[in-house]
Design an enzyme around this catalytic site. Structure first.
Site, PDB file in Angstrom:
ATOM      1  N   LYS A 120       0.862  -1.179   0.000  1.00 31.89           N
ATOM      2  CA  LYS A 120       0.000   0.000   0.000  1.00 31.89           C
ATOM      3  C   LYS A 120       0.896   1.225   0.000  1.00 31.89           C
ATOM      4  O   LYS A 120       1.918   1.237   0.679  1.00 31.89           O
ATOM      5  CB  LYS A 120      -0.891   0.021   1.244  1.00 31.89           C
ATOM      6  CG  LYS A 120      -1.701   1.312   1.383  1.00 31.89           C
ATOM      7  CD  LYS A 120      -2.690   1.246   2.510  1.00 31.89           C
ATOM      8  CE  LYS A 120      -2.157   1.606   3.857  1.00 31.89           C
ATOM      9  NZ  LYS A 120      -1.505   2.938   3.970  1.00 31.89           N
ATOM     10  N   GLU A 189      -8.987   7.829   3.605  1.00 28.09           N
ATOM     11  CA  GLU A 189      -8.832   8.171   5.033  1.00 28.09           C
ATOM     12  C   GLU A 189      -9.221   9.624   5.281  1.00 28.09           C
ATOM     13  O   GLU A 189      -8.809  10.534   4.553  1.00 28.09           O
ATOM     14  CB  GLU A 189      -7.364   7.941   5.453  1.00 28.09           C
ATOM     15  CG  GLU A 189      -7.109   8.354   6.900  1.00 28.09           C
ATOM     16  CD  GLU A 189      -5.825   7.797   7.500  1.00 28.09           C
ATOM     17  OE1 GLU A 189      -5.111   7.038   6.811  1.00 28.09           O
ATOM     18  OE2 GLU A 189      -5.558   8.116   8.671  1.00 28.09           O
TER      19      GLU A 189
HETATM   20  O1  KIV Z   1      -0.613   2.479   8.707  1.00 31.12           O
HETATM   21  C1  KIV Z   1      -1.820   2.271   8.865  1.00 31.12           C
HETATM   22  O2  KIV Z   1      -2.254   1.730   9.883  1.00 31.12           O
HETATM   23  C2  KIV Z   1      -2.734   2.677   7.814  1.00 31.12           C
HETATM   24  C3  KIV Z   1      -4.190   2.442   7.992  1.00 31.12           C
HETATM   25  C4  KIV Z   1      -4.746   3.183   9.115  1.00 31.12           C
HETATM   26  C5  KIV Z   1      -4.959   2.605   6.762  1.00 31.12           C
HETATM   27  O3  KIV Z   1      -2.296   3.168   6.818  1.00 31.12           O
END
Ligand code: KIV
Length: 290
Positions: A120, A189
């Protein structure tokens, strides 16, 4: 009785998530940074995220900017050793996808080699070159738009995004761009619920919301927030289902009291010698006393 509702029995894959979006089946994602949290969460959720939030949640940093690829590797490996059935996603930390395409692919590929199924990364159209390179390298990518914590210094704090027309329209455009480039899902987010719902409707890929209302394809919360394992003030969008700090500290207090009173360990927590050996050690005396 178990309260687990409809966990997916098989290993979760990216095509499954695409199908669930089309079927309107909501997806559940939480963070895991170690084997304990992974084993607790895996039977319940669809996606496990080794988030760079490990920096502020577990490592004592003020924000996520100090988290390095080496730190993430350590946590990805720990979670991957549990062989989760949930889709395992590794977060690309700050500076791991900013310097060059080669560096980005090496860092992301390293997470896959350590057992993650996808990565991600935060940011919209500005990250297009890196996103394309990752997708071209067969590295599945989840995008992340809205309140992106790695941009805290640019945003000037953890503030809800997409509240002006230009911000909202840019977010809708960015979401389209990320889908076109090949992201398999998006985290949304800290944006208004109406905007997140509009983004979700405009895409074929799923959106996973955090502080983005109920109109997303799924939801993510940090494991420690759901379970009340932090003493920090919690954001408005968090719902805590157990006050873990209080519950766990109470258990520790009871153990400490038992230690101090001599009630722990009891017979059931102790090993015993066979009877004849017990006699032998009872009759033992130091050599120089004989
Ligand atoms: O690092 C994280 O926990 C996140 C989530 C809150 C989406 O990016």
């Amino acid at each position: 009785m178990s309260h687990i509702s409809q966990p997916h029995a098989q290993r979760v894959t990216i095509p499954m998530l695409q199908r669930w979006k089309a079927e309107g089946r909501r997806m559940v994602m939480t963070t895991a940074y170690d084997t304990v949290s992974a084993r607790i969460a895996d039977p319940v959720v669809d996606i496990l995220l080794v988030g760079d939030s490990v920096g502020n949640v577990c490592l004592g940093f003020e924000n996520t900017l100090s988290v390095s690829v080496e730190m993430m590797n350590h946590h990805v490996e720990a979670v991957a050793r549990t062989k989760p059935r949930a889709l395992l996603v590794a977060d690309m930390p700050f500076l791991s996808f900013h310097i060059s395409v080669a560096d980005t692919i090496r860092n992301a590929g390293g997470f896959l080699q350590r057992g993650a199924a996808a990565v991600k990364l935060e940011g919209g159209a500005r990250r297009i070159e890196m996103l394309k390179a990752l997708v071209d390298s067969e590295i599945p990518v989840m995008g992340h738009l809205g309140l992106t914590p790695q941009s805290v210094n640019v945003i000037g704090g953890f503030k809800v995004q997409g509240r002006t027309a230009s911000e909202a329209l840019r977010l809708l455009d960015d979401a389209q761009t990320l889908q076109e480039v090949g992201c398999f899902a998006l985290v949304l987010e800290g944006i208004p619920a109406e905007l997140a719902a509009r983004v979700t409707d405009s895409l074929t890929i799923p959106t996973i919301g955090i502080g983005a209302g109920v109109g997303c394809s799924g939801q993510v919360l940090v494991f420690h927030d759901v379970l009340g394992l932090t003493d920090e003030p919690r954001p408005k969008f968090v719902r805590t289902y157990v006050e873990g700090v209080d519950t766990l500290r109470d258990a520790l207090l009871r153990w400490a009291a038992d230690v101090r009173s001599g009630a722990f360990p009891g017979a059931q927590e102790s090993y015993r010698l066979p009877g004849d050996l017990a006699d032998a050690i009872a009759n033992w005396a130091p050599l120089n006393s004989k």
